[in-house]
Each structure stands twice: as structure tokens, then as C-alpha cells.
Design an enzyme around this catalytic site. Structure first.
Site, short mmCIF file in Angstrom:
data_model
loop_
_atom_site.label_atom_id
_atom_site.label_comp_id
_atom_site.label_asym_id
_atom_site.label_seq_id
_atom_site.Cartn_x
_atom_site.Cartn_y
_atom_site.Cartn_z
N LYS A 1 -7.46 9.87 5.72
CA LYS A 1 -8.60 8.99 5.98
C LYS A 1 -8.12 7.75 4.92
O LYS A 1 -7.60 7.88 3.84
CB LYS A 1 -9.95 9.39 5.36
CG LYS A 1 -10.18 10.48 6.18
CD LYS A 1 -11.95 10.88 5.97
CE LYS A 1 -12.21 11.63 4.62
NZ LYS A 1 -13.46 12.01 4.47
N THR B 1 0.92 -1.08 0.00
CA THR B 1 0.09 0.05 -0.03
C THR B 1 0.93 1.35 -0.20
O THR B 1 0.30 2.33 -0.31
CB THR B 1 -0.94 -0.01 1.21
OG1 THR B 1 -0.29 -0.21 2.24
CG2 THR B 1 -1.74 -1.02 1.12
N LEU C 1 -1.16 11.86 1.68
CA LEU C 1 0.13 12.10 1.91
C LEU C 1 1.24 11.77 0.68
O LEU C 1 2.27 12.28 0.76
CB LEU C 1 0.76 11.09 3.41
CG LEU C 1 -0.14 11.16 4.35
CD1 LEU C 1 0.35 10.24 5.43
CD2 LEU C 1 -0.08 12.59 5.08
N GLU D 1 -9.26 0.54 0.59
CA GLU D 1 -10.70 -0.19 0.35
C GLU D 1 -11.81 0.67 -0.57
O GLU D 1 -12.63 -0.01 -1.33
CB GLU D 1 -11.83 -0.50 1.80
CG GLU D 1 -11.52 -2.17 2.03
CD GLU D 1 -10.41 -1.77 3.10
OE1 GLU D 1 -9.85 -3.24 3.45
OE2 GLU D 1 -9.83 -0.96 3.68
#
Length: 736
Positions: free
Chosen positions: A698, A464, A628, A702
């Protein structure tokens, strides 16, 4: 507490810091580890779905070349079931009796000098069964039913009155099939004992959970267990639980007194590490002629294993998606002789959103209202259940900016009206959300005399981008160049971190790193508090900023000094600080914590003569809070969208109705999207930082998958006039 110079570390699409290790083959995945004296394990599986083991003959296997041990339920010691976790109960402990609960259940583990010898010997084990008729049908009246096990059913308003007030009611039955997590890396475990101390390399998304579970199962202190997972070859949820094969590897290592490696085969991945469970859903939606929702009723039923309690509330999304005054959601489970289900990317939401957003589209068609306009008319400005303002929500902007980028205004609302030669063209959309999830996390930050920093936490990076974004964030918070920061993870000896799952790790870990870095700067200020030679003497944390490896007073960059100078002058090699994050409390903050939101816009083409379906464009507009790293976040959305295309058009784990055997447990038979199936994709991020967390992030892991299946199905309806309520969408459903 940061300056513009420091803040540049976050936001731009920085290349992955772990990319050189991966692209050169130097990244150590669990199945890459080879320890001195290591031997290998292979599993023996049940070939029936229900019954008992009448007898098991291991004689031939035990005398086969290279075999060190064959462990069955007759020879295995008593093992405790693992503890309750944040994600529910641990799976049942293996080899604890003769009862067979599903096809593919582990009946024995064979340990031999080589993988080939272990595999050969496993094939020599003979099992005599006392079979029973398995329960494999979700609608079998003999199957036990579990209702609302986690208390997530909801009621709002008066559902009967809501439907009575409706001018139009639409609804129907929707089904989604079993899907199987298929990360590229095969799940692997290497276990080595040294007295009562245990070291495990494992394909896990949660090292601390593995440590806690193994300590409980084998009755040793947690401090005696170390779990390492610096690199994991994907997961999609398969690595969130401590599966029986992990326990068997540890047991085998203890029994033979040598390090043991076990690598699951691809077919074993279909029965050993969970799957997205089948769902059957009933949904009804009522509305006025002008498009105001009056009632939503959504019920879901899914299977669960005979001795497990994994739970996915597929209807829960309907309780919070729209500003509807009357909503009722219900979920129940049916116990069947199936392998234990588990989380798969966007659990529950992936299934429930398909039914909800398809039905919303059907309602829009019935009312003659644009599907986008209908969603905007019923936009939930506040959390529908809590009545509180969201900590952030830019779903409206997702709809509007996504529609503009996609060209939604070019859509002719008449089904079958848009063509390109023989191809029917359809436009579809879905509104999406994924609930907020965050649990406590810890991190440690250290700054050395050479001006470099180390940050540590026992998280995992399953692809990720965790390595990269935490490196960037740490650099920003400490005012360092990214090249001067090293972030380390994947070791249970490091500060506690939760699982890489539920789109919750970034928020939890970023909060902990934020706290650790602020405390580290405070440590430096404490060192110079009474230092007459320091321009920072007496400075408080809120009085300073950081940049270019220095701490300086806000508004006066010249009144400061470098970390290196402070450490050198005071004879220190380094300073360290710990930080922790805690979940925000909605009631105390007066707001409802928000997960990610988004809108999916999809274009499909359908050949009506051949039933061919092609997804040709996807635009994803995402409210992911503070982003980010735009590059890794975009990659997450693209990857999730590909998974959504798989859910919509390809993926279906086929179980033989009579035996419970998985009939397509290979990549040759279980279809997943390949490059030719993946269209042009565009990802845009809207909104801003979330105010519930210090960093404002956040999760986006998903949200990329949720809504794709519904948007594809809605586009198919626009193209053909056919309403698809069963996934995957296959050729026979499209033959006109």
C-alpha cells in the site's frame, strides 16, 4: 514462487541503489542536459490578475543581443488543449488569446542564445493592459460556484435524525491556506525537434502523460514523442500535470529550429506549476454521552482557476473514517482569478483531515473521554459506504502500538496541566488514512546469458525510492542477488506506467513487475519443456521456486538449473517477458480496497508569554501493507511528517487581496521547516500484506503528512486550552 534465499531481498533497509549517482553529482536531472546548439527561453508574465492585453510591444526585445524569437499570442499558432487525463483535464493551452485569467500568466516566451540574454530581453517586453476587477475572494458573491463536479459528495443515513439523537454536538469553521509545492529542483524542460520527432527532458512525475499531451497539442503521433525523466528533483505533485511552460518550450524549439531549455525561477514556481488550494470547512459532529457517533456533517469550499477543473474533495475523508450511521459530505468550488491549483502531497486529505480530527478531539474533550478511546469506540471494521470488509486494515494496531511507544498513558487530560518550567506541554493525536489508488501499469523483464537481469517501466522516481524497491522486488521474484538486477525507468519509450503520485505507483508498478517476472520464469520453463537434458523438463510454474540464479523444483533444490545454463544450451542470449497490472475490483473480490492507515502522536511545547510553539516528538504508527524497504519507507514517513509540520506551523502562500500578486514567492519569505524545527521522530510499521494486490503493498507517500496538522493543533489545545481552527498556527494565536 520464491525461496527464503530470494525473499531476503525485500524488507531490509537496503541503501538506495541510485545513491552513488546522486551523491557524486552524476545523476542527470532535466536542467543538467545540454544539447548541441541549444538556446534558452525565458517567460514574460502578466502583472495584473484579470483583464485583457490591449497591446504588446516586443520591438526592443527582438533587437536585443542574442535574441532568436519572441512569441506572443499574436504570433503563436493555434494549439489544442491537452487531453483529459486520469487526474482530470489538462491546463489551458498557453498564448491562445488576449484574455488574462491570473497574475503571473504567461504572456510571451523569449528565446535567446544564453539564459542571461533571454532574461534581459524578457524585461524589455512592454504590455499595455485593459484591466478588469479580479475575483480573488472565496466569498465574493459574483464568483461562479461549481458543485460536486466529480460526483464525490456522499449521504448515509438520516443526518437530521442523527443530530436529533445526539446528546452532544460540536463543530466549527476550519480554514487551511494556499500552500505551494516547493521541490528542491526547479521545474525544467529541454525540448529538441528532429523533423516531426520530438525529444523532451522534463521535470515530470508522469512521462507518458507528457508524451500523450504533447502529441495532442502539436498534432503528431505519440510514437514521434519521447519524454525522458530518469531523475527528478522532487515534485510533491507539481510534476503531475503538463503545465503551459512545457508546451511553450516545445513550441519555442519548433519555431527557432534549435533545442531549447527553460528553467523556471523560484518565484515562477508559485504561479506556474500548481499549489494546494485554500479551504474553508464547516463541520459538525454529534454523539451520545457514551461516545457513540450519531452524525457527521462536513462541507468544504475551495477556489479553482477560471479555466480549469482541478478538484479536491476535502470533506470526502469524513465519509469513510468512522462507523457513524449518518454522514453527509459536500464540496464546492468557487472560480477565482488565481493560478491553476494542483495536487500537493496528500491532496484533499491533508486539508479535510485537519478539520475532522480536530473536531473529533473537541468532541472527546466535551464528553470527557480520552481522544484515543473515542476513536476506538467508533472504529470502522468495514468500509462505511460499501459495507464490505477492508482488504486490510491495521488502524487499531496503529493506535495501540503508537500510543504505547509514545507514552500516551502519561497524558494528564486537563488542558494546561503538564509543564516543564515555563513551557506548557501538550499531547495530541490524529487518526489518518489515505484512499486506495491504483491504475494499470506495464513492465518488461529480461534475463541475460551472464545471469544479470534488466527490468524496465516508464515510471519516475521523485526521491521516493522506486529505483531501489523495484530492484529488490525483481531480485526476489527472479531469485537473483540485488547486485545482478538493473531497474531502468523515466523513459516514455518503455512500457506504460502511471504517475508517481496518489500513493499508487508502488502498487501498480510492483504488480506489473510481479507479472513480468513470473512470465519470464515461465518463458524459461517453456524453453526446457521438452528438453531431455533439463531436470526441469515438463515442470509447471507452480512446481518451481527460484534462488541463487537458478530455477528448481519445490522441495528439491538439487533438481534444477541456472538461467545461464538454459540460455547457453539453447543458444539464446536472453529471454524477455512483459507483464501488466490491473486495479483490483472491490465488488468482484468481495472486499473494499484499502489505502494506508496510520496514527500520529505529537508532543508540543508552548511558551505562553512569547507564543512560541515547538514540536518536540512525533511517533507515526503506519499500516502500509507489505513494506518492501523499511529504510526508504521510513524516509517517506519522516519526509511527509516534516511536510505536515510545515502545513501546521509555517507554510502559507500569501496573495495580495487587491492585485492577486503572490507576496512571498521566495524561500526567504515562504517559510518551510528547517532542521531546527524538526524534532525526534519515530516510525513503526504495523499490519501485514494487503490481500487486494499480488505483492501486498500500500502506498506510503502521502500518509506521512496526513494528520500531522490536526495532531499538532490537538496538542496545542491540550497544552493551552486554545482550540486552533486556522492554519498555520502562528504566534498571535498562542499569546496567552
Amino acid at each position: 514462487m520464491t525461496t527464503l534465499e530470494a525473499a531476503r531481498a525485500v524488507g531490509p533497509g537496503l541503501d538506495r541503489v541510485d545513491a552513488p549517482m546522486k551523491t557524486t553529482g552524476r545523476a542527470p536531472y532535466p536542467n543538467d542536459f545540454s544539447l548541441p546548439g541549444m538556446v534558452h527561453a525565458c517567460l514574460v508574465h502578466s502583472t495584473i490578475a484579470a483583464g485583457r492585453v490591449r497591446a504588446i510591444d516586443t520591438t526592443a526585445a527582438e533587437t536585443a543581443p542574442g535574441v532568436l524569437a519572441v512569441i506572443t499570442h499574436l504570433t503563436a499558432p493555434q494549439l489544442e488543449r491537452g487531453p483529459m487525463t486520469l487526474l482530470g483535464p489538462s491546463p489551458p493551452a498557453p498564448l491562445q488569446g488576449d484574455r488574462i485569467l491570473h497574475y503571473g500568466q504567461h504572456l510571451a516566451v523569449v528565446v535567446a542564445a544564453s539564459p542571461e540574454q533571454a532574461r534581459h530581453a524578457a524585461g524589455l517586453v512592454r504590455v499595455d493592459y485593459e484591466p478588469a476587477e479580479p475575483l480573488l475572494d472565496l466569498h465574493d458573491p459574483r464568483a461562479a460556484v461549481v458543485t460536486n463536479p466529480w460526483g464525490l459528495d456522499s449521504d448515509r443515513g438520516d443526518i437530521a435524525a442523527g443530530f436529533a439523537a445526539a446528546d452532544v454536538v460540536v463543530g466549527g469553521s476550519y480554514t487551511t491556506p494556499d500552500n505551494t509545492n516547493n521541490p528542491l529542483g526547479l521545474m525544467s524542460t529541454v525540448a529538441a525537434w528532429n523533423g516531426d520527432s520530438l525529444t523532451v527532458h522534463d521535470s515530470t512525475q508522469w512521462p507518458h502523460n507528457v508524451r500523450t499531451t504533447l502529441a495532442a497539442v502539436f498534432k503528431i503521433p505519440e510514437s514521434n514523442v519521447r519524454v525522458l525523466a530518469p531523475y527528478v528533483g522532487g515534485g510533491f505533485g507539481a510534476g503531475l500535470r503538463v503545465w503551459p511552460h512545457v508546451i511553450l518550450t516545445v513550441l519555442a524549439a519548433r519555431e527557432v529550429g534549435k533545442p531549447v531549455k527553460l528553467v523556471l525561477t523560484r518565484p515562477e514556481m508559485f504561479t506556474a506549476v500548481g499549489h494546494r488550494p485554500y479551504s474553508a470547512q464547516q463541520i459538525r459532529i454529534g454523539a451520545t454521552r457514551t461516545g457513540e457517533l450519531t452524525a457527521i456533517e462536513h462541507e468544504g469550499v475551495s477556489p479553482v482557476a477560471m479555466d480549469d477543473d482541478d478538484y479536491e474533495p476535502v470533506s470526502a475523508c469524513s465519509a469513510v473514517s468512522y462507523a457513524c450511521p449518518n454522514v453527509r459530505t459536500r464540496d464546492r468550488q468557487v472560480r477565482l482569478n488565481i493560478p491553476c491549483p494542483g495536487s500537493m502531497r496528500a491532496p484533499a486529505e491533508g486539508q479535510g483531515n485537519f478539520a475532522l480530527e480536530s473536531a473529533i478531539d473537541e468532541l472527546a474533550h466535551e464528553l470527557g473521554i480520552d481522544p484515543l478511546e473515542l476513536r476506538l469506540r467508533n472504529y470502522a471494521e468495514e468500509h462505511p459506504l460499501l459495507g464490505l470488509p477492508w482488504s486490510s486494515k491495521a488502524l487499531r494496531e496503529c493506535y495501540l502500538q503508537g500510543a504505547e511507544r509514545f507514552g500516551w498513558s502519561r497524558r494528564d487530560p486537563r488542558p494546561g496541566s503538564m509543564r516543564d518550567g515555563r513551557w506548557l506541554i501538550g499531547y495530541g493525536l490524529a487518526g489518518v488514512s489515505y484512499p486506495h489508488y491504483q491504475v494499470p501499469c506495464q513492465a518488461r523483464a529480461s534475463l541475460h546469458r551472464d545471469g544479470s537481469a534488466d527490468v524496465r517501466s516508464a515510471a519516475t522516481d521523485i526521491g521516493t525510492g522506486t529505483y531501489t524497491i523495484i530492484t529488490q522486488l525483481s531480485a526476489e521474484l527472479l531469485g537473483l542477488d540485488v547486485s545482478r538486477v538493473h531497474f531502468d525507468l523515466g523513459d516514455s519509450d518503455m512500457p506504460y506506467a502511471p504517475q508517481a503520485g496518489g500513493s499508487g505507483l508502488t502498487g501498480a508498478l510492483a504488480g506489473a513487475v510481479h507479472a513480468a517476472c513470473r512470465r519470464l520464469v515461465q518463458e524459461f520453463l517453456d524453453v526446457v519443456r521438452d528438453d531431455p537434458d533439463s531436470p526441469l523438463r515438463g515442470a509447471a510454474l507452480d512446481d518451481v521456486a527460484v534462488s541463487q540464479g537458478r530455477i528448481h523444483r519445490i522441495g528439491n533444490p538439487d533438481q534444477g538449473e541456472s538461467y545461464t545454463d538454459i540460455l547457453t544450451r539453447h543458444g539464446l542470449e536472453e529471454l524477455s517477458a512483459d507483464g501488466r497490472s490491473t486495479p483490483p475490483q472491490p465488488d468482484a473480490a468481495g472486499m473494499a480496497t484499502a489505502g494506508a492507515f496510520g496514527a500520529k502522536f505529537v508532543e508540543v511545547r508552548v511558551d505562553p508569554d512569547l507564543g512560541l510553539l515547538r514540536v518536540t516528538r512525533v511517533v507515526s504508527a503506519i499500516d502500509g501493507g507489505r513494506i518492501l524497504n523499511e529504510k526508504t519507507a521510513t524516509s517517506q514517513i519522516v519526509g511527509g511528517t516534516v511536510g505536515g509540520i510545515g502545513q501546521a506551523m509555517f507554510e502559507e502562500t500569501a496573495t495580495d487581496a487587491g492585485t492577486g500578486r503572490i507576496a512571498n514567492a521566495t524561500f526567504g519569505d515562504y517559510l518551510v521547516p528547517v532542521n531546527a524545527d524538526v524534532p525526534d521522530m519515530e516510525v513503526i510499521f504495523v499490519g501485514g500484506p494487503d490481500r487486494a494486490t499480488p505483492v501486498g503493498t500500500k502506498g506510503v507517500g502521502e500518509i506521512g503528512l496526513v494528520g500531522v496538522a490536526a495532531a499538532v493543533a490537538n496538542a496545542v489545545h491540550h497544552a493551552t486550552g486554545r482550540r486552533i481552527r486556522s492554519l498555520p498556527i502562528t504566534i498571535d494565536q498562542l499569546m496567552l
